[in-house]
Design a protein around this motif. Structure first.
Motif, PDB file in Angstrom:
ATOM      1  N   LEU A 232      20.940   7.965  15.937  1.00  0.00           N
ATOM      2  CA  LEU A 232      22.271   7.014  15.781  1.00  0.00           C
ATOM      3  C   LEU A 232      22.505   6.058  14.871  1.00  0.00           C
ATOM      4  O   LEU A 232      21.256   5.383  14.465  1.00  0.00           O
ATOM      5  N   ALA A 233      23.589   5.869  14.361  1.00  0.00           N
ATOM      6  CA  ALA A 233      23.759   4.840  13.259  1.00  0.00           C
ATOM      7  C   ALA A 233      24.878   4.020  13.523  1.00  0.00           C
ATOM      8  O   ALA A 233      25.771   4.269  14.469  1.00  0.00           O
ATOM      9  N   SER A 234      25.085   2.745  13.037  1.00  0.00           N
ATOM     10  CA  SER A 234      25.838   1.742  13.238  1.00  0.00           C
ATOM     11  C   SER A 234      27.511   2.232  12.622  1.00  0.00           C
ATOM     12  O   SER A 234      28.469   1.689  13.253  1.00  0.00           O
ATOM     13  N   ASN A 235      27.479   3.203  11.636  1.00  0.00           N
ATOM     14  CA  ASN A 235      28.712   3.443  11.069  1.00  0.00           C
ATOM     15  C   ASN A 235      28.445   4.771  10.427  1.00  0.00           C
ATOM     16  O   ASN A 235      27.470   5.246   9.895  1.00  0.00           O
ATOM     17  N   PRO A 236      29.698   5.593  10.438  1.00  0.00           N
ATOM     18  CA  PRO A 236      29.551   6.860   9.734  1.00  0.00           C
ATOM     19  C   PRO A 236      28.982   7.041   8.282  1.00  0.00           C
ATOM     20  O   PRO A 236      28.320   8.132   7.960  1.00  0.00           O
ATOM     21  N   LEU A 237      29.073   6.081   7.420  1.00  0.00           N
ATOM     22  CA  LEU A 237      28.826   6.200   6.066  1.00  0.00           C
ATOM     23  C   LEU A 237      27.094   6.287   5.934  1.00  0.00           C
ATOM     24  O   LEU A 237      26.501   7.005   5.164  1.00  0.00           O
ATOM     25  N   ALA A 238      26.510   5.647   7.053  1.00  0.00           N
ATOM     26  CA  ALA A 238      25.111   5.446   7.205  1.00  0.00           C
ATOM     27  C   ALA A 238      24.634   7.107   7.365  1.00  0.00           C
ATOM     28  O   ALA A 238      23.660   7.477   7.148  1.00  0.00           O
ATOM     29  N   ILE A 239      25.475   7.842   7.955  1.00  0.00           N
ATOM     30  CA  ILE A 239      24.991   9.215   8.327  1.00  0.00           C
ATOM     31  C   ILE A 239      25.335  10.111   7.135  1.00  0.00           C
ATOM     32  O   ILE A 239      24.611  10.885   6.523  1.00  0.00           O
ATOM     33  N   GLY A 240      26.497  10.055   6.374  1.00  0.00           N
ATOM     34  CA  GLY A 240      27.102  10.934   5.788  1.00  0.00           C
ATOM     35  C   GLY A 240      26.880  10.352   4.388  1.00  0.00           C
ATOM     36  O   GLY A 240      26.687  11.161   3.523  1.00  0.00           O
ATOM     37  N   GLY A 241      27.181   9.004   4.094  1.00  0.00           N
ATOM     38  CA  GLY A 241      27.083   8.481   2.899  1.00  0.00           C
ATOM     39  C   GLY A 241      28.054   8.802   1.986  1.00  0.00           C
ATOM     40  O   GLY A 241      28.901   9.463   2.119  1.00  0.00           O
ATOM     41  N   GLN A 242      27.731   8.096   0.685  1.00  0.00           N
ATOM     42  CA  GLN A 242      28.674   8.634  -0.423  1.00  0.00           C
ATOM     43  C   GLN A 242      27.717   9.187  -1.331  1.00  0.00           C
ATOM     44  O   GLN A 242      26.738   8.775  -1.805  1.00  0.00           O
ATOM     45  N   GLY A 243      28.436  10.300  -1.965  1.00  0.00           N
ATOM     46  CA  GLY A 243      27.506  11.120  -2.904  1.00  0.00           C
ATOM     47  C   GLY A 243      26.110  11.693  -2.251  1.00  0.00           C
ATOM     48  O   GLY A 243      26.360  12.200  -1.289  1.00  0.00           O
ATOM     49  N   ARG A 244      24.984  11.350  -2.682  1.00  0.00           N
ATOM     50  CA  ARG A 244      23.820  11.957  -2.068  1.00  0.00           C
ATOM     51  C   ARG A 244      23.063  10.910  -1.303  1.00  0.00           C
ATOM     52  O   ARG A 244      21.964  11.059  -1.419  1.00  0.00           O
ATOM     53  N   SER A 245      23.718   9.880  -0.922  1.00  0.00           N
ATOM     54  CA  SER A 245      22.950   9.037   0.205  1.00  0.00           C
ATOM     55  C   SER A 245      23.278   9.328   1.482  1.00  0.00           C
ATOM     56  O   SER A 245      23.962  10.198   1.972  1.00  0.00           O
ATOM     57  N   GLY A 246      22.714   8.522   2.466  1.00  0.00           N
ATOM     58  CA  GLY A 246      22.769   8.759   3.779  1.00  0.00           C
ATOM     59  C   GLY A 246      21.878   9.268   4.366  1.00  0.00           C
ATOM     60  O   GLY A 246      21.003  10.073   3.740  1.00  0.00           O
ATOM     61  N   ILE A 247      21.596   9.198   5.800  1.00  0.00           N
ATOM     62  CA  ILE A 247      20.452   9.567   6.619  1.00  0.00           C
ATOM     63  C   ILE A 247      20.290  11.158   6.588  1.00  0.00           C
ATOM     64  O   ILE A 247      19.254  11.644   6.614  1.00  0.00           O
ATOM     65  N   ARG A 248      21.632  11.601   6.485  1.00  0.00           N
ATOM     66  CA  ARG A 248      21.206  13.304   6.289  1.00  0.00           C
ATOM     67  C   ARG A 248      20.566  13.762   5.064  1.00  0.00           C
ATOM     68  O   ARG A 248      19.977  14.827   5.246  1.00  0.00           O
ATOM     69  N   TYR A 249      20.604  12.956   4.093  1.00  0.00           N
ATOM     70  CA  TYR A 249      19.738  13.174   2.891  1.00  0.00           C
ATOM     71  C   TYR A 249      18.141  12.673   3.075  1.00  0.00           C
ATOM     72  O   TYR A 249      17.208  13.292   2.578  1.00  0.00           O
ATOM     73  N   VAL A 250      18.183  11.647   3.745  1.00  0.00           N
ATOM     74  CA  VAL A 250      16.772  11.055   4.137  1.00  0.00           C
ATOM     75  C   VAL A 250      15.757  11.806   4.807  1.00  0.00           C
ATOM     76  O   VAL A 250      14.720  12.140   4.794  1.00  0.00           O
ATOM     77  N   ILE A 251      16.440  12.498   5.841  1.00  0.00           N
ATOM     78  CA  ILE A 251      15.673  13.292   6.828  1.00  0.00           C
ATOM     79  C   ILE A 251      15.474  14.813   6.366  1.00  0.00           C
ATOM     80  O   ILE A 251      14.997  15.446   7.152  1.00  0.00           O
ATOM     81  N   GLY A 252      16.000  15.370   5.466  1.00  0.00           N
ATOM     82  CA  GLY A 252      15.765  16.551   5.058  1.00  0.00           C
ATOM     83  C   GLY A 252      16.900  17.527   5.959  1.00  0.00           C
ATOM     84  O   GLY A 252      17.937  17.376   5.754  1.00  0.00           O
ATOM     85  N   ASP A 253      16.366  18.236   6.671  1.00  0.00           N
ATOM     86  CA  ASP A 253      17.155  19.175   7.635  1.00  0.00           C
ATOM     87  C   ASP A 253      18.025  18.303   8.556  1.00  0.00           C
ATOM     88  O   ASP A 253      17.289  17.943   9.462  1.00  0.00           O
TER      89      ASP A 253
END
Length: 853
Positions: A112-133
DNA sequence: AACTGTGGCCTGTGAC
DNA sequence: GTCACAGGCCACAGTT
């Protein structure tokens, strides 16, 4: 503090909405749209209240949060410093989901995150890139919100004491009763789904208050439209036409000298300065719950926003927010009809491919029979002409949604309900996204994990059949070679929704095809090596199957039921068309690599079952003593069948294949050459049905098309075999006269122009086809050319020339005679007529006649 | 080097 | 999504 909208990519924008907040108690209102408010960090909904005819904003009160899913355990994830320290990361929740690909429960962790940007991010950032799959991390936040709360856009809700409550629309008792009777034989699971679908589809659509807007902009260079991302020129006119009677033109009159134009039935207003003009536009945009444009995403609204910025409007006073591709409003909804009518499924299945080009003039003239006003350059117009021109555009834009009792608005709402997408998204996105949203919704509702594309490919693999056309992925439909000649009394039978029926009957779905159960391996799809699950009902099979049954057995009959009022029939027709759009796309998407649930063996199996149905049907016809003249994919053309024979065949298909067959059309007679997908059929009333013949194609020069039309007119007059000699005489005269016109150069150059569309940018052609040659010549003369432009060229002695640059003397007349010949031959063959003879050329000496001499 | 016939390929337009 | 058509492009091979 952020005031401006922050772009998150297509559609997902951290919008700061504007407008009325929903009161603590709001009567029945329709959910039309949703978004994410970046300042409040909350999802919000746009509700349309039909009495006040206003949009109200309602904010989430359940502390719903953005999230994505990992298959790692919370313990493992907590070790990931990048994740735990990620700005906006909030917490982890363990949850159980059903993994449909494996057919078993799976433990997952919600991040869970506080805002959608934290999950999806802009470009190659965001939690989904940090955790791999990660899973379910590409879904727009507001769409997630809709799924999780089980909301159905387009349906009625209420606000009670600040809380959102579903206005539970129930099917009227008599409707429910009749449906139960019709679907009594169906599986319980199907019946439940159909009842729920019917509830969504049957619920009345309220009248939607809306305004169409069109702007005109000064052009300093003739016919060069100013770039909307720069907006260098002033807005000189704007017009509004609305559902509540507003018909107003605002004109920029900086000189202050001109006389106020008088336009019939409209109010014309002068503004001495552009700023005041734009302020007035914004006032109207804010006032209406729905704003309609034709290409407003890329021009009108985009230009207005930029122009206002150039004029130093404070951002909060601009009611327009700009995404990368789309343009939205802070208060209401912006619906860009250009995008909606451009949608190929809408174009083909909802409007029968009636309009071909995607400009306002072509769409409007074919859909509502009204054209734009013809003008030259905008800047050369008098204020009077400008006002009329601008008003007409807004008028036809509005009428595109109002004809046939608001058909298009209702269609949009129905599509919104089926897809579970917002009205803004459903009118902008292709049908594959609609189906995806529907599938995602159903996964979430059942607690299933939404698989990633790689998961499906890894588990189910690719295709095993070989396509006929090189470069295609799998074998498609069967097209039978026609029996050439003239056939009287032809009946065409077709399967009602062949592919959706295949998906339903064979339990096809990504999780049921090639399932893991050893006992299912015997249930093999004919013509493939794929098997299908016999233990569980497939999700796609259920969704598509229930929609199919509902369309074929409920809405389609109702739309033709003389016992219903015309209004009812129209509404049922809209519903059945909307279903048709979904159903027709449902097979193709699984064979499209770009579809996130891409499943090659599923698409392949569907096509294979279609082939099986076709071959079996041809066999069965033969056994019943009926000759099959032709067949393509899901249709068979029968030679003089008796009513009893047709009944037997239809009964056979129902019993043996489990698919309804309908009489699609009956021809008084039909003409076939040896070519597939090419024929002419004449209905009992003398009207002519032409398929595939060159003379009907849109790029053919008008002179040839006209000749072909006259040919079909002659053939339409043939009632029986006795009329054929007379028709042949008429054809002879026709060919002679056209031939003489060509030889005598008795034509206008435009009549000989081929009109071919540029399918790509000029630079990216591998070869140098004729229309590209002509296009390059135009470019040398300074014309700018783009994808979608129609190039008109004539064939001359020295090659091709754009029609603008050619002269009548240049024309290669012999070439045109050749075109005429090949076009006519497609029909003359079957009539035992010879073109050469008709134009007075001696018959070719064949080898045969040479020897028998 | 110029010409010709051939067949695969490209492109656009449809059918379903 | 695949299948099918027309028509032209173009590389290639063989010939003169």
């Amino acid at each position: 503090m952020r005031v401006a909208a922050v772009e998150l990519g297509d559609g997902e924008e951290e919008i700061i909405p504007g407008g009325r907040m929903a009161p603590d108690d709001l009567p029945t209102s329709y959910l039309l749209s949703a978004g994410y408010d970046g300042k409040a960090e909350k999802a919000f909904l746009r509700l349309y209240e039909p009495t006040s005819q206003q949009i109200y904003l309602w904010y989430d009160d359940t502390n719903h949060l953005p999230y994505c899913i990992s298959k790692a355990s919370p313990e493992e994830l907590r070790k990931n410093k990048g994740l735990v320290g990620y700005p906006g990361f909030l917490s982890l929740e363990e949850e159980e989901k059903f993994d449909a690909l494996r057919g078993e429960a799976v433990k997952v962790t919600k991040i869970l995150a506080s805002n959608p940007l934290a999950i999806g991010g802009q470009g190659r950032s965001g939690i989904r890139y940090v955790i791999g799959d990660s899973w379910e991390s590409h879904i727009r936040y507001y769409q997630n919100y809709i799924y999780d709360r089980g909301l159905v856009p387009g349906m009625p809700y209420r606000v009670e004491g600040g809380r959102l409550v579903e206005e539970k629309y129930a099917l009227p008792d008599d409707v429910a009763g009749r449906m139960d009777a019709i679907f009594a034989e169906e599986e319980a699971e199907f019946r439940e789904h159909m009842r729920e679908w019917a509830r969504l589809l049957q619920c009345p659509v309220p009248p939607l208050r809306r305004v169409a807007v069109d702007i005109e902009v000064y052009t300093s260079v003739a016919n060069r439209i100013p770039n909307p991302d720069e907006a260098p020129e002033p807005v000189i006119a704007v017009s509004f036409v609305s559902s509540d009677g507003l018909r107003r033109v605002l004109l920029l009159n900086e000189a202050g000298e001109a006389e106020l134009p008088v336009v019939d039935g409209a109010e014309v207003v002068f503004h001495a300065d552009e700023r005041a003009l734009i302020e007035e536009i914004f006032r109207v945009l804010n006032e209406y719950p729905i704003v309609l444009t034709f290409n407003g995403d890329n021009f009108d609204l985009r230009y207005l926003r930029r122009r206002a910025q150039n004029l130093a409007f404070p951002l909060e006073e601009i009611p327009i927010t700009q995404g990368r591709r789309f343009t939205f409003l802070r208060n209401g909804l912006h619906i860009d009809l250009y995008r909606f009518f451009l949608n190929r499924s809408i174009q083909i299945y909802a409007f029968g491919n009636r309009y071909r080009e995607n400009n306002l003039d072509d769409v409007a003239s074919t859909v509502i029979g009204k054209r734009k006003l013809e003008i030259g350059d905008i800047s050369g117009l008098s204020l009077d002409e400008l006002a009329r021109y601008c008003l007409r555009d807004a008028e036809i834009t509005y009428e595109l949604t109002s004809f046939s009792d608001d058909l298009v608005m209702k269609l949009m709402v129905i599509l919104t309900r089926i897809s579970r997408m917002t009205m803004e998204d459903v009118t902008r996105m292709g049908v594959s996204r609609w189906i995806l949203a529907l599938m995602e919704h159903e996964h979430r509702r059942r607690g299933w994990l939404i698989p990633n594309a790689e998961d499906i490919i890894e588990a189910k693999g690719g295709t095993t059949t070989e396509a006929i056309i090189k470069g295609k992925k799998y074998l498609g439909a069967i097209v039978r070679s026609p029996k050439p000649g003239v056939h009287f009394d032809v009946t065409v039978l077709d399967f009602a929704s062949l592919y959706p029926s295949a998906i339903r009957n064979w339990n096809l779905s990504y999780e049921t095809i090639l399932c893991g159960h050893p006992e299912c391996r015997g249930k093999v799809v004919p013509g493939t090596s794929h098997w299908v699950c016999t233990r569980r009902r497939g999700l796609t099979s259920l969704l598509i199957g229930s929609l199919r049954d509902l369309r074929v057995r409920w809405y389609k009959p109702l739309s033709r039921d003389p016992g219903r009022s015309e209004g009812e029939r129209t509404f049922y027709d809209i519903v059945q068309s909307a279903l048709k759009v979904f159903l027709n796309a449902s097979y193709g998407v699984f064979g499209a690599e770009s579809f996130p649930l891409y499943c090659p063996p599923l698409a392949e199996s569907t096509a294979a079952i279609g082939r099986y149905a076709m071959t079996q049907t041809v066999d069965a016809s033969r056994k019943l003593g009926i000759e099959v003249i032709y067949g393509d994919t899901d249709s068979v053309f029968l030679d003089q069948p008796t009513t009893a024979q047709i009944q037997k065949l239809v009964g056979w298909a129902e019993d043996e294949l489990g698919i309804e067959m309908d009489v699609d059309k009956v021809y008084r007679y039909a003409i076939f050459s040896k070519r597939k997908k090419n024929y002419l059929g004449v209905y009992p009333d003398g009207s002519v049905d032409i398929k595939g013949l060159t003379g009907k194609k849109r790029h053919i020069p008008p002179l040839l098309k006209e000749a072909f039309l006259r040919l079909t007119g002659i053939l339409g007059g043939v009632k029986s075999i006795e009329d054929i000699p007379g028709a042949k005489e008429d054809i002879r005269d026709l060919v002679e006269s056209v031939h003489a016109r060509l030889q005598g150069r008795d034509f206008d150059l435009n009549e000989l122009a081929f009109s071919v569309m540029l399918g790509r940018k000029l630079s990216s052609y591998e070869t140098n086809p004729q229309h590209v040659k002509a296009a390059k010549m135009l470019r040398e003369r300074g014309r700018t050319l783009d994808i979608g432009d129609i190039i008109s060229y004539v064939v001359t002695q020295g090659g091709v020339k754009p029609v603008q640059l050619a002269s009548r003397r240049d024309v290669d007349v012999d070439k045109y005679v050749e075109y005429l010949e090949s076009m006519f031959e497609q029909l003359l063959d079957a009539l035992d007529m010879d073109f050469d003879e008709l134009v007075g050329r001696p018959r070719e000496t064949t080898l045969d006649s040479f020897f028998t001499r």
